[in-house]
Design an enzyme around this catalytic site. Structure first.
Site, short mmCIF file in Angstrom:
data_model
loop_
_atom_site.label_atom_id
_atom_site.label_comp_id
_atom_site.label_asym_id
_atom_site.label_seq_id
_atom_site.Cartn_x
_atom_site.Cartn_y
_atom_site.Cartn_z
CB ILE A 112 0.35 -3.37 3.59
CG1 ILE A 112 1.59 -3.32 2.69
CG2 ILE A 112 -0.16 -4.80 3.77
CD1 ILE A 112 2.81 -4.00 3.29
CE LYS A 113 -2.97 -8.51 2.41
NZ LYS A 113 -2.26 -9.58 1.69
CG ASP A 114 -5.38 0.70 0.75
OD1 ASP A 114 -6.20 -0.21 0.95
OD2 ASP A 114 -5.46 1.81 1.30
#
Length: 490
Positions: A80-82
């Site tokens: 999700i950090k993308d």
């Protein structure tokens, strides 16, 4: 308990703007978009992750309602950090704070670093990542492959300790105008990435029909962004927050900081990007629940999730068990299994961390035996007052390669010749400095009554096992078990 004295930049200075006020919105805004048929670069593939229905586990757990997961590991960097890495880059470039050729520096548990590395590779930036030592080797290897420089730091015991990854990152950018720290714990682009995009995806995918959202803590970016937007669009939605046992995020004034194995979740502060007042109910997951449910998702649903996903899913199962068939629960799966192949996916790692029992019946030659049967001799020890030179001389004169280092009657680490040699060769230590800076941290101590079955499994991934039983200190090597087996006429 006295109020914790956090650095205000990281925790207490919150944005005061809210929807419906007459004040001008100080934040930029992005609109959701579909992934093009042919992506111009890897960044175009970020977002639009699938929502998948859980089937087999719902039957196993007796769940009647609809249980769904949003699979953020479908992002190209695997987490999700993308989303927040791209948003931080976009906003900082638009504001003129960064430009190609500069070096980005960021404290991270790994996944944000990988997301930033994708952007840095595509856009022509350098990247320096400060990452705690407990984070997986896979994360480190991926970051190196993407061209990032990695600084490994101690795990999060005291926030903003001089050696901690936040402080190391800050020190790296303070005096270098060519370096910039996006600061995921501070940066409003973090929750905004989810407020503007991820939450809108969810609303569209579910046609606005959602009763419960289950999210884990970390920087709090997706908890804050998703909760705020979905509460605006779906009146009555219940937000479930998940925090690991040992994290203080769910109750910062009363919880004692503790250790846990799950990566990238929880924390020793409530970050500025976390609006915990948006959470309606908290669930606290321990390592056993976290990794058991990660493995269940892999085994029974074919979802190749990471450890933090197990914490979220365990909580989602607890919520769903009490609901009727008309209700819908969505859990956010933050990352995938790729970064943890040497960890919870491995039965050995689970056994080594006391999360899975050993089947001693398959170890006939050592079944029922303990460390005491090895007749280990007391180890040579030293203190951190010894220099690296003195430790090497002791090793050579006594024909040993590893020496436990004692301070205040406790083992603070083990001096090992291989690691010392490497650090000297790379110029990281000198012969005349204290041996303290070159020690290997002891992950686990064993006792005389520890089973040889456990020690055998431990030694498959570790050079030695450390015995600390009352005042006895010793080291067990694979050769010690070989001698026992030879004596048993194997």
């Amino acid at each position: 308990m006295a109020k914790r004295n956090y650095d205000r930049r990281y925790s207490q200075t919150r944005c005061k703007w809210s929807l419906g006020t007459t004040e001008l919105n100080p934040h930029s805004k992005q609109m959701p978009r579909s992934i093009p048929k042919i992506c111009n670069n890897v960044l175009d593939a970020i977002g639009n992750t699938p929502i998948i229905r859980i089937n087999n586990i719902t039957r196993q757990e007796g769940i009647l309602c609809e249980l769904l997961v949003k699979c953020e590991f479908f992002n190209p960097g695997g987490s999700i950090k993308d989303r927040i890495a791209k948003r931080m880059f976009d906003d900082l470039e638009a504001e003129g704070k960064i430009k190609p050729g500069m070096t980005i520096v960021e404290p991270t548990s790994g996944n944000t670093g990988i997301g930033l590395a994708l952007n840095a590779s595509v856009k022509g930036y350098g990247l320096k990542v400060c990452m705690p030592v407990k984070m997986s080797k896979e994360k480190s290897d991926i970051l190196k492959a993407l061209g990032a420089e990695i600084i490994r730091t101690p795990d999060e015991d005291i926030f903003l300790d001089e050696r901690l990854y936040f402080k190391v990152a800050e020190d790296s950018v303070r005096d270098d105008p060519n370096c910039y720290m996006p600061g995921q714990y501070l940066n409003p682009s973090n929750p905004l990435a989810h407020y503007d995009i991820t939450a809108e995806e969810i609303y569209d995918q579910l046609d606005g029909n959602l009763d419960y959202l289950v999210v884990v803590t970390g920087t709090g970016g997706h908890l804050t962004g998703l909760s705020r937007k979905l509460k605006e669009k779906i009146p009555g939605i219940t937000i479930i927050g998940v925090d690991p046992l040992g994290s203080i995020v769910h109750d910062p004034e009363n919880i004692e900081i503790g250790e846990y194995l799950a990566e990238g979740i929880g924390g020793v502060i409530v970050p500025r990007t976390t609006y915990d007042d948006l959470v309606d109910r908290w669930y606290i997951s321990d390592d056993q629940k976290t990794f058991d449910y990660s493995r269940k998702l892999i085994r029974y649903e074919g979802l190749l999730v990471g450890g933090s996903s197990g914490a979220v899913f365990w909580a989602a199962v607890q919520v769903a068990k009490g609901l009727d068939p008309s209700k819908r629960v969505l859990a956010i799966m933050p990352d995938g299994v790729r970064n943890y192949l040497s960890k919870f996916v491995s039965d050995r790692w689970m056994i080594q961390n006391d999360l899975m029992n050993i089947n001693e019946s398959k170890m006939i030659k050592i079944q029922g035996k303990t460390v005491r049967d090895l007749n280990i001799k007391r180890s040579l020890t030293s203190t951190p007052k010894s220099t690296v030179r003195e430790i090497i001389e002791i090793m050579i004169s006594n024909n040993v390669t590893d020496i436990p280092i004692i301070e205040n009657k406790k083992i603070i680490g083990v001096a090992s010749s291989n690691e010392i040699n490497q650090m000297i060769v790379e110029g990281n230590i000198s012969l005349d400095e204290s041996v303290r800076s070159s020690l290997n941290f002891v992950l686990k101590f064993i006792k005389m009554n520890t089973s040889l079955a456990f020690v055998s499994v431990w030694l498959q991934d570790n050079k030695y096992a450390v015995i600390h039983d009352d005042d006895f200190i010793g080291l067990v090597y694979p050769i010690n078990i070989s001698k026992l087996l030879l004596g048993n006429s194997l």
